[in-house]
Design an enzyme around this catalytic site. Structure first.
Site, mmCIF file in Angstrom:
data_model
loop_
_atom_site.group_PDB
_atom_site.id
_atom_site.type_symbol
_atom_site.label_atom_id
_atom_site.label_comp_id
_atom_site.label_asym_id
_atom_site.label_seq_id
_atom_site.Cartn_x
_atom_site.Cartn_y
_atom_site.Cartn_z
ATOM 1 N N CYS A 170 0.384 2.555 6.531
ATOM 2 C CA CYS A 170 0.870 1.129 6.993
ATOM 3 C C CYS A 170 0.844 0.508 5.541
ATOM 4 C CB CYS A 170 -0.159 0.590 7.742
ATOM 5 S SG CYS A 170 -2.131 0.322 7.106
ATOM 6 N N CYS A 189 0.744 -1.261 -0.067
ATOM 7 C CA CYS A 189 -0.041 -0.091 -0.031
ATOM 8 C C CYS A 189 0.773 1.205 -0.156
ATOM 9 C CB CYS A 189 -1.075 0.012 1.270
ATOM 10 S SG CYS A 189 -2.036 -1.498 1.137
#
EC number: 2.3.1.155
Length: 475
Positions: free
Chosen positions: A459, A139
């Site tokens: 994250c 991500c």
């Protein structure tokens, strides 16, 4: 009957220790669902460093982020990436020939266009002499694309970089089983009919079972949603708190969309279909409706649902970054400086989604700033529970001392400065493209709200994380 609660505290699993510790400190955002009005801040010190080139964001764009399976479902990833590049060229009027390098992030690669940056660049009309490469870091892939560009500029290798990211979840690779792949490859090598018949005789119908992709950790075999549910339980984040936060995200995103604040979104004419002009995942609901949804991962007692999770998204983003002197020489007025950044990694089992907690204090210390200096926070929202668990970890001296080796807590980001124009829960999360959206949201908010420093954090799968300081360009 012996239960986990009868064991000595020191023997408890990590998640259980956290649950006991944080259950007495519930965090609710119900009283702060709306963002506070813009606050004018006094100019602080600049983060320019001697003998290091200043790197600036000239501008950035993104296609509308859409729910997978909707208007982009018949496209390929390079189509979306090309649209983002074309939109950036139109928005900035930058001559293609001055771009030194193009870097894109992506996560689930289309095998036909594994270097999607190169294919998209050629499709957008860039010279075949302009190098391009693709990075992947879950991500934070677009974050990696941007910081790679920052490094190339700061070191003097390049002056002008286009960084971006793309993800098309509407069409992900679905593989044959390994046994079937092996059989097909062996058949291709067979030299005689006898060899072919011998191989075919080994075929079994279960060979046809496909390998479906999943958002799961290779090292733990756990899906990210399952991990988010465990993390929420470990930090005693309730279902109501998660639903409240998700409602906040959607409400703020809807407000920003209606007020025209999402200026980085550029229209995209989908071949054979209508022009898409806005994100389609922004859907403010009600706590009553959200409460009706069943747990999505840990059933029947989990707290993570479809309503408080980010959704599978198609989209692409692109950002133009330059050496400051180059931008000024070309007549541009930059939007922001890209300053210090930090990557972190931790345990992918129990701390998979705590990247912002670990990265934030490190990047602040590197920049010589404190939480109070930050005017705009833009954190990636994978799940409501992930955001709220990070809040609790950041606001805990106990967690700082026992897990981060710090004497004091990081500090809690003020909600009135946090994701004021919505986040990944509402705007969408194309895995490879979100990083550029975060940076542009921070840069545009600083301009709109009169702040100087923004903090971007996210994250990522593998227990990794990223944080970066964005500094507003002086007016």
């Amino acid at each position: 009957m012996t239960t986990i609660l009868t064991y000595p505290f020191k023997n408890l699993p990590t998640a259980s220790k956290w649950a006991l510790r944080f259950s007495i400190r519930p965090l609710s955002c119900s009283s702060q669902l709306r963002a506070a009005p813009a606050v004018q801040t006094k100019t602080k010190k600049t983060l320019a460093k001697p003998n290091i080139r200043n790197v600036v964001v000239v501008d950035g764009v993104r296609t509308p982020f859409l729910l997978s399976g909707t208007s982009y479902k018949d496209l390929m990833p390079h189509d979306l990436a090309r649209a983002a590049l074309t939109g950036l060229l139109h928005q900035t009027s930058v001559p293609k020939e001055v771009v030194d390098y193009i870097i894109f992030g992506t996560v689930i690669q289309e095998v036909k266009t594994s270097n999607v940056a190169r294919e998209a660049a050629l499709g957008a009309g860039f010279s075949d002499k302009t190098p391009a490469h693709t990075v992947t870091m879950a991500c934070i892939s677009a974050n990696q694309a941007m910081t790679t560009g920052v490094g190339l500029i700061a070191s003097g290798q390049c002056d002008v970089i286009v960084a971006g990211g793309v993800e098309l979840m509407s069409d992900v690779p679905i593989r044959h089983s390994r046994k079937m792949r092996k059989l097909m490859l062996d058949l291709n090598k067979a030299k005689s009919m006898g060899q072919r018949l011998s191989l075919i005789s080994k075929f079994r119908f279960n060979f046809l079972a496909p390998e479906l992709p999943a958002v799961s950790e290779f090292s733990t075999s756990e899906t990210m949603g399952h991990s988010a549910d465990r993390l929420a339980a470990a930090f005693a984040v309730s279902r109501l708190e998660q639903d409240e936060y998700a409602l906040r995200s959607h409400s703020l995103a809807k407000k920003a969309q209606d007020e025209g604040l999402l200026s980085d979104v550029v229209p995209f004419k989908v071949p054979g279909k209508d022009t898409v002009t806005k994100d389609n995942g922004i859907r403010p609901s009600s706590l009553e409706q959200m409460a009706k949804l069943k747990p999505a991962f840990i059933k029947p007692y989990g707290t993570v649902t479809a309503a408080n999770s980010s959704f599978l998204t198609d989209g692409a983003s692109a950002i133009l970054i330059m050496a400051e002197e180059k931008a000024l020489a070309m007549g541009y007025k930059p939007k922001a400086y890209l300053r210090d950044f930090m990557y972190v990694s931790q345990d992918p089992k129990d701390q998979l989604l705590l990247g912002p907690t670990y990265a934030t204090p490190k990047v602040l210390e590197k920049a010589g700033l404190t939480m109070n200096d930050i005017d705009a926070f833009e954190f990636h929202e994978a799940f409501s529970g992930q955001i709220l668990a990070n809040f609790k970890a950041m606001d805990s001296d106990w967690f700082a001392e026992n897990y981060m080796g710090r004497k004091t807590k990081v500090g809690l980001p003020p909600l009135e400065k946090f994701n004021n124009w919505g986040g990944s829960l509402s705007l969408g999360h194309p895995f490879g493209a979100t990083g550029c959206r975060l940076v542009m949201a921070a840069a545009n908010r600083l301009q709109k709200e009169g702040g100087q420093y923004g903090l971007v954090a996210a994250c990522a799968a593998g227990g990794q994380g990223h944080a970066m300081i964005v500094e507003a360009y002086p007016k």
